[in-house]
Enzyme design. Structure first.
Site, short mmCIF file in Angstrom:
data_model
loop_
_atom_site.label_atom_id
_atom_site.label_comp_id
_atom_site.label_asym_id
_atom_site.label_seq_id
_atom_site.Cartn_x
_atom_site.Cartn_y
_atom_site.Cartn_z
N GLU A 107 0.86 -1.27 0.07
CA GLU A 107 -0.11 -0.10 0.01
C GLU A 107 0.88 1.23 0.03
O GLU A 107 0.74 2.12 -0.64
CB GLU A 107 -0.77 0.09 1.25
CG GLU A 107 -2.03 -0.88 1.13
CD GLU A 107 -3.11 -0.60 0.17
OE1 GLU A 107 -3.09 0.45 -0.27
OE2 GLU A 107 -4.17 -1.43 0.07
N SER A 108 1.66 1.36 0.66
CA SER A 108 2.63 2.47 1.28
C SER A 108 4.15 2.50 1.29
O SER A 108 4.59 3.61 1.28
CB SER A 108 1.99 3.21 2.32
OG SER A 108 2.38 2.35 3.42
#
Length: 205
Positions: A107-108
């Site tokens: 995700e990040s």
């Protein structure tokens, strides 16, 4: 499989919110049974691309959040800083060991201030409406963001009874998974699911 009443307020909100990612009409059905009841869903994220706040280059917009490392010993930058409370959230919400860690990696890439083109925020990439529904008052507070992501992932595991489908729902929304009767055949979700499962299999990277 119905969501357990682990957080009453969250469970209630799951019944009416809708996913942001559109479902392609020609998605091939799998073996999930159709359900005429409204699918529990949050407004979710476009996970494929993320950029730090104020970033505007075309190159950044075309770059995936993270390419999962092929070698087990390559550790994403920043992971150690957040690993303790990622593990704590996994335990608190009875998630499979390492699954939330892998999800956040994709995700990040462990960047707590990252914002996607669609507006998803923080380590677990929560959309503003999703963060509000989960009671995450500050999406850039790493602990709050991780706990919100963990709670939503737990809800998807309870609903679908499958890690693969839970990840698809985290990305595309549970309503899209129900409509597709499996992983939605859009341009993003199948690749997203493969990346998270690959990172999970790699264990500690």
């Amino acid at each position: 499989m119905m969501i357990r009443t682990f957080f009453p307020a969250t469970a209630a909100l799951l019944a009416w919110a809708s996913p942001a990612l559109a479902q392609q009409a020609d998605a091939e059905p799998s073996s999930i049974e159709a359900d005429d009841a409204p699918a529990a869903a949050f407004e979710l994220i476009e996970h494929r691309v993320a950029a730090t706040p104020h970033a505007s280059s075309a190159a950044a917009a075309d770059t995936p959040v993270m390419t999962v490392a092929a070698a087990r010993h390559e550790r994403p930058k920043g992971r150690e800083r957040f690993l303790a409370f990622i593990r704590a959230a996994e335990l608190r919400h009875a998630l499979p060991n390492g699954l939330l860690d892998a999800l956040i990696a994709v995700e990040s890439a462990y960047q707590p201030g990252v914002v996607s083109r669609a507006g998803a925020m923080g380590l677990a990439q929560l959309m503003p409406a999703t963060a509000r529904a989960l009671g995450v008052l500050d999406p850039f507070d790493a602990r709050m963001n991780v706990d919100g992501g963990a709670r939503f992932l737990r809800a998807m595991l309870d609903k679908f009874g499958s890690v693969t489908l839970a990840l698809a729902a985290y990305n595309a929304g549970p309503a899209a998974v129900m409509r597709a009767r499996g992983i939605p055949a859009n341009s993003e979700t199948p690749t997203y699911v493969r990346k998270v499962l690959s990172a999970w299999r790699l264990g500690s990277f």
